[in-house]
Design a protein around this motif. Structure first.
Motif, PDB file in Angstrom:
ATOM      1  N   ALA A 130      46.273  12.168  46.433  1.00 53.50           N
ATOM      2  CA  ALA A 130      46.990  13.070  47.335  1.00 53.50           C
ATOM      3  C   ALA A 130      47.252  14.470  46.781  1.00 53.50           C
ATOM      4  N   SER A 131      46.952  14.724  45.519  1.00 54.87           N
ATOM      5  CA  SER A 131      47.168  16.071  44.966  1.00 54.87           C
ATOM      6  C   SER A 131      46.290  17.085  45.694  1.00 54.87           C
ATOM      7  N   THR A 132      46.763  18.324  45.758  1.00 53.55           N
ATOM      8  CA  THR A 132      46.041  19.398  46.434  1.00 53.55           C
ATOM      9  C   THR A 132      45.478  20.363  45.400  1.00 53.55           C
ATOM     10  N   TYR A 133      44.202  20.690  45.542  1.00 51.60           N
ATOM     11  CA  TYR A 133      43.532  21.646  44.674  1.00 51.60           C
ATOM     12  C   TYR A 133      43.143  22.867  45.480  1.00 51.60           C
ATOM     13  N   GLU A 134      42.712  23.909  44.808  1.00 54.90           N
ATOM     14  CA  GLU A 134      42.370  25.177  45.442  1.00 54.90           C
ATOM     15  C   GLU A 134      41.398  24.990  46.609  1.00 54.90           C
ATOM     16  N   TYR A 135      40.394  24.176  46.406  1.00 50.27           N
ATOM     17  CA  TYR A 135      39.513  23.828  47.520  1.00 50.27           C
ATOM     18  C   TYR A 135      38.863  22.479  47.277  1.00 50.27           C
ATOM     19  N   ASP A 136      38.306  21.923  48.326  1.00 46.81           N
ATOM     20  CA  ASP A 136      37.603  20.650  48.259  1.00 46.81           C
ATOM     21  C   ASP A 136      36.164  20.867  48.683  1.00 46.81           C
ATOM     22  N   LEU A 137      35.242  20.322  47.917  1.00 41.79           N
ATOM     23  CA  LEU A 137      33.851  20.236  48.338  1.00 41.79           C
ATOM     24  C   LEU A 137      33.748  18.923  49.090  1.00 41.79           C
ATOM     25  N   LEU A 138      33.386  18.981  50.365  1.00 45.74           N
ATOM     26  CA  LEU A 138      33.294  17.796  51.217  1.00 45.74           C
ATOM     27  C   LEU A 138      31.828  17.530  51.530  1.00 45.74           C
ATOM     28  N   MET A 139      31.403  16.303  51.277  1.00 46.50           N
ATOM     29  CA  MET A 139      30.007  15.923  51.501  1.00 46.50           C
ATOM     30  C   MET A 139      29.962  14.740  52.451  1.00 46.50           C
ATOM     31  N   ASP A 140      29.194  14.884  53.519  1.00 50.96           N
ATOM     32  CA  ASP A 140      29.048  13.821  54.505  1.00 50.96           C
ATOM     33  C   ASP A 140      27.734  13.086  54.276  1.00 50.96           C
ATOM     34  N   PHE A 141      27.821  11.747  54.284  1.00 53.83           N
ATOM     35  CA  PHE A 141      26.657  10.891  54.070  1.00 53.83           C
ATOM     36  C   PHE A 141      26.462   9.950  55.236  1.00 53.83           C
ATOM     37  N   LYS A 142      25.205   9.667  55.519  1.00 58.66           N
ATOM     38  CA  LYS A 142      24.858   8.645  56.499  1.00 58.66           C
ATOM     39  C   LYS A 142      23.893   7.697  55.809  1.00 58.66           C
ATOM     40  N   GLN A 143      24.325   6.456  55.635  1.00 63.82           N
ATOM     41  CA  GLN A 143      23.558   5.420  54.940  1.00 63.82           C
ATOM     42  C   GLN A 143      23.023   5.934  53.604  1.00 63.82           C
ATOM     43  N   GLY A 144      23.894   6.612  52.849  1.00 62.00           N
ATOM     44  CA  GLY A 144      23.562   7.074  51.512  1.00 62.00           C
ATOM     45  C   GLY A 144      22.823   8.394  51.423  1.00 62.00           C
ATOM     46  N   VAL A 145      22.501   8.997  52.555  1.00 63.92           N
ATOM     47  CA  VAL A 145      21.769  10.267  52.585  1.00 63.92           C
ATOM     48  C   VAL A 145      22.735  11.397  52.911  1.00 63.92           C
ATOM     49  N   LEU A 146      22.702  12.455  52.088  1.00 68.45           N
ATOM     50  CA  LEU A 146      23.556  13.617  52.311  1.00 68.45           C
ATOM     51  C   LEU A 146      23.091  14.353  53.564  1.00 68.45           C
ATOM     52  N   VAL A 147      23.994  14.483  54.549  1.00 67.77           N
ATOM     53  CA  VAL A 147      23.631  15.132  55.807  1.00 67.77           C
ATOM     54  C   VAL A 147      24.346  16.455  56.023  1.00 67.77           C
ATOM     55  N   ASN A 148      25.447  16.688  55.288  1.00 71.23           N
ATOM     56  CA  ASN A 148      26.195  17.932  55.449  1.00 71.23           C
ATOM     57  C   ASN A 148      27.124  18.113  54.260  1.00 71.23           C
ATOM     58  N   LYS A 149      27.383  19.365  53.912  1.00 69.67           N
ATOM     59  CA  LYS A 149      28.379  19.659  52.881  1.00 69.67           C
ATOM     60  C   LYS A 149      29.013  20.999  53.198  1.00 69.67           C
TER      61      LYS A 149
END
Length: 144
Positions: free
Chosen positions: A112-131
């Motif tokens: 729950a700690s907050t950092y300056e920013y988060d890199l968010l990566m979306d996966f579908k069945q193990g494949v990176l589809v968006n970041k």
């Protein structure tokens, strides 16, 4: 509740912390559980993940695992996935959160700690589809 030890992600040759547990769904579906070695790791394991690009597609792999069957009995990837030293995370569909930058607000619980920013990566069945990156603001303390 205690802040939890992060898993590790290797991406673009850099090691970054994860505030996500991509192995948890697989373990739940397989009926596998581990023992907590400390209050900082209630799930009982820490995984190291790597995003590997091949043919223009980036895939998530579990490349290392330290999991406690008991406090002393620690197992790795090949114990959970016999015959493999790394495993494509085909079961994982969801978002990985990688906290980046300065710690803005420490919370003594979970991720729950907050950092300056988060890199968010979306996966579908193990494949990176968006970041994408999300800029976070320092939480405003409630006035009394």
């Amino acid at each position: 509740m205690t802040a939890q030890a992060s898993e590790l992600l290797i991406y673009g040759g850099k090691e970054i912390r994860l505030c996500s547990n991509p192995l948890s769904l697989y373990l739940r579906q397989a009926g596998i559980s581990f023992k907590s070695p400390s209050t900082a790791c209630w799930r009982g394991y820490i995984g190291t993940w790597e995003i590997i690009e091949s043919g223009g597609v980036e895939r998530l792999y579990l490349v290392e695992l330290s999991a406690h069957r008991t406090y002393e009995d620690v197992v790795g990837v090949s114990d959970i996935f016999p015959g493999f030293d790394r495993v494509f995370a085909h079961w994982f569909t969801g978002e990985l959160r990688c906290p980046q930058g300065e710690l803005l607000n420490y919370v003594h619980g979970g991720y729950a700690s907050t950092y300056e920013y988060d890199l968010l990566m979306d996966f579908k069945q193990g494949v990176l589809v968006n970041k994408h990156a999300r800029h976070n603001e320092k939480p405003v303390k409630a006035s009394r």
